[in-house]
Design an enzyme around this catalytic site. Structure first.
Site, PDB file in Angstrom:
ATOM      1  N   TYR A  17       0.820  -1.218   0.000  1.00  0.00           N
ATOM      2  CA  TYR A  17       0.000   0.000   0.000  1.00  0.00           C
ATOM      3  C   TYR A  17       0.854   1.269   0.000  1.00  0.00           C
ATOM      4  O   TYR A  17       0.366   2.331   0.416  1.00  0.00           O
ATOM      5  CB  TYR A  17      -0.934  -0.009   1.206  1.00  0.00           C
ATOM      6  CG  TYR A  17      -2.168  -0.886   1.030  1.00  0.00           C
ATOM      7  CD1 TYR A  17      -3.110  -0.617   0.030  1.00  0.00           C
ATOM      8  CD2 TYR A  17      -2.412  -1.961   1.872  1.00  0.00           C
ATOM      9  CE1 TYR A  17      -4.242  -1.395  -0.126  1.00  0.00           C
ATOM     10  CE2 TYR A  17      -3.555  -2.752   1.726  1.00  0.00           C
ATOM     11  CZ  TYR A  17      -4.460  -2.455   0.721  1.00  0.00           C
ATOM     12  OH  TYR A  17      -5.588  -3.233   0.565  1.00  0.00           O
ATOM     13  N   PHE A  66      -5.195   7.451   6.691  1.00  0.00           N
ATOM     14  CA  PHE A  66      -5.661   6.123   7.082  1.00  0.00           C
ATOM     15  C   PHE A  66      -4.592   5.038   6.913  1.00  0.00           C
ATOM     16  O   PHE A  66      -4.841   3.873   7.205  1.00  0.00           O
ATOM     17  CB  PHE A  66      -6.921   5.737   6.295  1.00  0.00           C
ATOM     18  CG  PHE A  66      -6.760   5.746   4.791  1.00  0.00           C
ATOM     19  CD1 PHE A  66      -6.179   4.676   4.127  1.00  0.00           C
ATOM     20  CD2 PHE A  66      -7.195   6.836   4.037  1.00  0.00           C
ATOM     21  CE1 PHE A  66      -6.036   4.679   2.744  1.00  0.00           C
ATOM     22  CE2 PHE A  66      -7.067   6.849   2.653  1.00  0.00           C
ATOM     23  CZ  PHE A  66      -6.478   5.775   2.007  1.00  0.00           C
ATOM     24  N   ARG A  78     -13.667  -5.066 -10.350  1.00  0.00           N
ATOM     25  CA  ARG A  78     -14.082  -3.852  -9.650  1.00  0.00           C
ATOM     26  C   ARG A  78     -15.605  -3.729  -9.609  1.00  0.00           C
ATOM     27  O   ARG A  78     -16.176  -3.272  -8.634  1.00  0.00           O
ATOM     28  CB  ARG A  78     -13.430  -2.622 -10.287  1.00  0.00           C
ATOM     29  CG  ARG A  78     -11.918  -2.627 -10.044  1.00  0.00           C
ATOM     30  CD  ARG A  78     -11.248  -1.401 -10.569  1.00  0.00           C
ATOM     31  NE  ARG A  78     -11.522  -0.215  -9.780  1.00  0.00           N
ATOM     32  CZ  ARG A  78     -11.005   0.044  -8.591  1.00  0.00           C
ATOM     33  NH1 ARG A  78     -10.185  -0.823  -8.029  1.00  0.00           N
ATOM     34  NH2 ARG A  78     -11.300   1.151  -7.954  1.00  0.00           N
ATOM     35  N   THR A  93     -15.531   1.315  -2.994  1.00  0.00           N
ATOM     36  CA  THR A  93     -14.617   1.164  -1.845  1.00  0.00           C
ATOM     37  C   THR A  93     -15.373   1.289  -0.521  1.00  0.00           C
ATOM     38  O   THR A  93     -15.153   0.520   0.412  1.00  0.00           O
ATOM     39  CB  THR A  93     -13.507   2.239  -1.917  1.00  0.00           C
ATOM     40  OG1 THR A  93     -12.877   2.144  -3.191  1.00  0.00           O
ATOM     41  CG2 THR A  93     -12.472   2.037  -0.822  1.00  0.00           C
ATOM     42  N   ARG A 101     -18.968  -5.975  -1.637  1.00  0.00           N
ATOM     43  CA  ARG A 101     -18.815  -5.049  -0.507  1.00  0.00           C
ATOM     44  C   ARG A 101     -20.165  -4.671   0.104  1.00  0.00           C
ATOM     45  O   ARG A 101     -20.278  -4.525   1.325  1.00  0.00           O
ATOM     46  CB  ARG A 101     -18.028  -3.818  -0.939  1.00  0.00           C
ATOM     47  CG  ARG A 101     -16.519  -4.121  -1.051  1.00  0.00           C
ATOM     48  CD  ARG A 101     -15.795  -3.002  -1.720  1.00  0.00           C
ATOM     49  NE  ARG A 101     -14.338  -3.130  -1.646  1.00  0.00           N
ATOM     50  CZ  ARG A 101     -13.523  -2.522  -2.497  1.00  0.00           C
ATOM     51  NH1 ARG A 101     -14.002  -1.762  -3.467  1.00  0.00           N
ATOM     52  NH2 ARG A 101     -12.214  -2.660  -2.373  1.00  0.00           N
ATOM     53  N   ASN A 152     -13.409  -3.545   4.288  1.00  0.00           N
ATOM     54  CA  ASN A 152     -14.254  -3.595   3.078  1.00  0.00           C
ATOM     55  C   ASN A 152     -14.078  -4.891   2.289  1.00  0.00           C
ATOM     56  O   ASN A 152     -14.321  -4.954   1.094  1.00  0.00           O
ATOM     57  CB  ASN A 152     -14.072  -2.338   2.229  1.00  0.00           C
ATOM     58  CG  ASN A 152     -12.702  -2.224   1.606  1.00  0.00           C
ATOM     59  OD1 ASN A 152     -11.800  -2.992   1.946  1.00  0.00           O
ATOM     60  ND2 ASN A 152     -12.525  -1.290   0.700  1.00  0.00           N
ATOM     61  N   HIS A 167      -9.901  -6.459  -1.904  1.00  0.00           N
ATOM     62  CA  HIS A 167      -9.104  -5.492  -2.662  1.00  0.00           C
ATOM     63  C   HIS A 167      -9.041  -5.981  -4.096  1.00  0.00           C
ATOM     64  O   HIS A 167      -8.970  -7.186  -4.339  1.00  0.00           O
ATOM     65  CB  HIS A 167      -7.674  -5.400  -2.108  1.00  0.00           C
ATOM     66  CG  HIS A 167      -6.749  -4.670  -3.040  1.00  0.00           C
ATOM     67  ND1 HIS A 167      -6.664  -3.304  -3.054  1.00  0.00           N
ATOM     68  CD2 HIS A 167      -5.925  -5.114  -4.020  1.00  0.00           C
ATOM     69  CE1 HIS A 167      -5.812  -2.931  -4.011  1.00  0.00           C
ATOM     70  NE2 HIS A 167      -5.348  -4.030  -4.601  1.00  0.00           N
ATOM     71  N   GLU A 197       1.051  -5.398  -8.780  1.00  0.00           N
ATOM     72  CA  GLU A 197       0.525  -6.063  -7.576  1.00  0.00           C
ATOM     73  C   GLU A 197       0.659  -7.584  -7.667  1.00  0.00           C
ATOM     74  O   GLU A 197       0.956  -8.243  -6.665  1.00  0.00           O
ATOM     75  CB  GLU A 197      -0.947  -5.673  -7.376  1.00  0.00           C
ATOM     76  CG  GLU A 197      -1.103  -4.201  -7.006  1.00  0.00           C
ATOM     77  CD  GLU A 197      -2.530  -3.792  -6.713  1.00  0.00           C
ATOM     78  OE1 GLU A 197      -2.743  -2.624  -6.356  1.00  0.00           O
ATOM     79  OE2 GLU A 197      -3.448  -4.636  -6.832  1.00  0.00           O
TER      80      GLU A 197
HETATM   81  P1  CMP Z   1      -8.317  -0.979  -1.132  1.00  0.00           P
HETATM   82  O1  CMP Z   1      -9.003  -1.186  -2.427  1.00  0.00           O
HETATM   83  O2  CMP Z   1      -7.657  -2.155  -0.520  1.00  0.00           O
HETATM   84  O3  CMP Z   1      -7.215   0.187  -1.301  1.00  0.00           O
HETATM   85  C1  CMP Z   1      -6.832   1.039  -0.237  1.00  0.00           C
HETATM   86  C2  CMP Z   1      -7.650   0.835   0.994  1.00  0.00           C
HETATM   87  O4  CMP Z   1      -7.594   1.848   1.971  1.00  0.00           O
HETATM   88  C3  CMP Z   1      -9.105   0.786   0.601  1.00  0.00           C
HETATM   89  O5  CMP Z   1      -9.385  -0.407  -0.085  1.00  0.00           O
HETATM   90  C4  CMP Z   1      -9.790   0.939   1.953  1.00  0.00           C
HETATM   91  O6  CMP Z   1     -10.044  -0.290   2.583  1.00  0.00           O
HETATM   92  C5  CMP Z   1      -8.750   1.675   2.802  1.00  0.00           C
HETATM   93  N1  CMP Z   1      -9.253   2.942   3.316  1.00  0.00           N
HETATM   94  C6  CMP Z   1      -9.433   3.214   4.604  1.00  0.00           C
HETATM   95  N2  CMP Z   1      -9.903   4.459   4.752  1.00  0.00           N
HETATM   96  C7  CMP Z   1     -10.037   4.984   3.512  1.00  0.00           C
HETATM   97  C8  CMP Z   1     -10.492   6.233   3.003  1.00  0.00           C
HETATM   98  N3  CMP Z   1     -10.894   7.218   3.827  1.00  0.00           N
HETATM   99  N4  CMP Z   1     -10.505   6.406   1.673  1.00  0.00           N
HETATM  100  C9  CMP Z   1     -10.086   5.412   0.825  1.00  0.00           C
HETATM  101  N5  CMP Z   1      -9.641   4.204   1.270  1.00  0.00           N
HETATM  102  C10 CMP Z   1      -9.621   3.994   2.603  1.00  0.00           C
END
Ligand code: CMP
Length: 147
Positions: free
Chosen positions: A51, A59, A87, A93, A104, A114, A117, A128
């Site tokens: 990440y 976050f 997606r 998300t 989700r 959530n 990914h 990735e």
């Molecule tokens: P993911 O698709 O795994 O990519 C980044 C992750 O950050 C996202 O899913 C969320 O689970 C997490 N995340 C936590 N807080 C936030 C936020 N405020 N905005 C976007 N992603 C967030």
């Protein structure tokens, strides 16, 4: 349509809820087949590296803590337009904004927990996938090789 590969992760909340099978089944309904898969308990270093693009976000630390809180399922998915198809079936998300019938919407708790990914572009999918799987661990299907 192009056969693509994308990276999918069933996050610790999905594993904890016991819905690995249901998630893989939903991926199958849109033509996404796992061609590499393993259960892993990520180290902080692995999650931080994965990440890294979010390092400056508020976050980030909580995200890494959550992603290392329990086992995850790492998968390479293959299928037609795999990045977009994944997606779509995942949903937004933030599960509050996710469409009905998406993974989700049905399984996620909040924007952090959530459940899944998925790579956001073909370019990032390549990066990735390579982060978690050597090419020798990926087993493409005969039908995909012909495409
Ligand atoms: P993911 O698709 O795994 O990519 C980044 C992750 O950050 C996202 O899913 C969320 O689970 C997490 N995340 C936590 N807080 C936030 C936020 N405020 N905005 C976007 N992603 C967030």
């Amino acid at each position: 349509m192009a056969i693509e590969r994308t990276l999918s992760i069933i996050k610790p909340d999905g594993v904890e809820k016991g819905v690995i099978g249901q998630i893989i089944s939903r991926l199958g309904t849109v033509g996404l087949k796992p061609i590499a898969m393993r259960l892993a308990h990520l180290s902080r270093r692995e999650a931080e590296g994965f990440y890294a693009v979010h390092k400056a976000r508020p976050f980030f630390n909580d995200l890494v803590t959550f992603m290392t809180s329990g086992p995850v399922v790492l998968m390479v998915l293959e299928g037609e337009n795999a990045v977009a198809a994944n997606r779509e079936v995942m949903g937004a998300t933030d599960p509050k904004k996710a469409a009905a019938g998406t993974i989700r919407k049905d399984f996620a708790t909040d924007i952090e927990k959530n459940t899944v990914h998925g790579s956001d572009s073909l370019e990032n999918a390549k990066i990735e996938i390579a982060y978690y799987f050597p090419e020798t661990a990926i087993h493409t299907y005969a039908w995909a090789k012909k495409a």
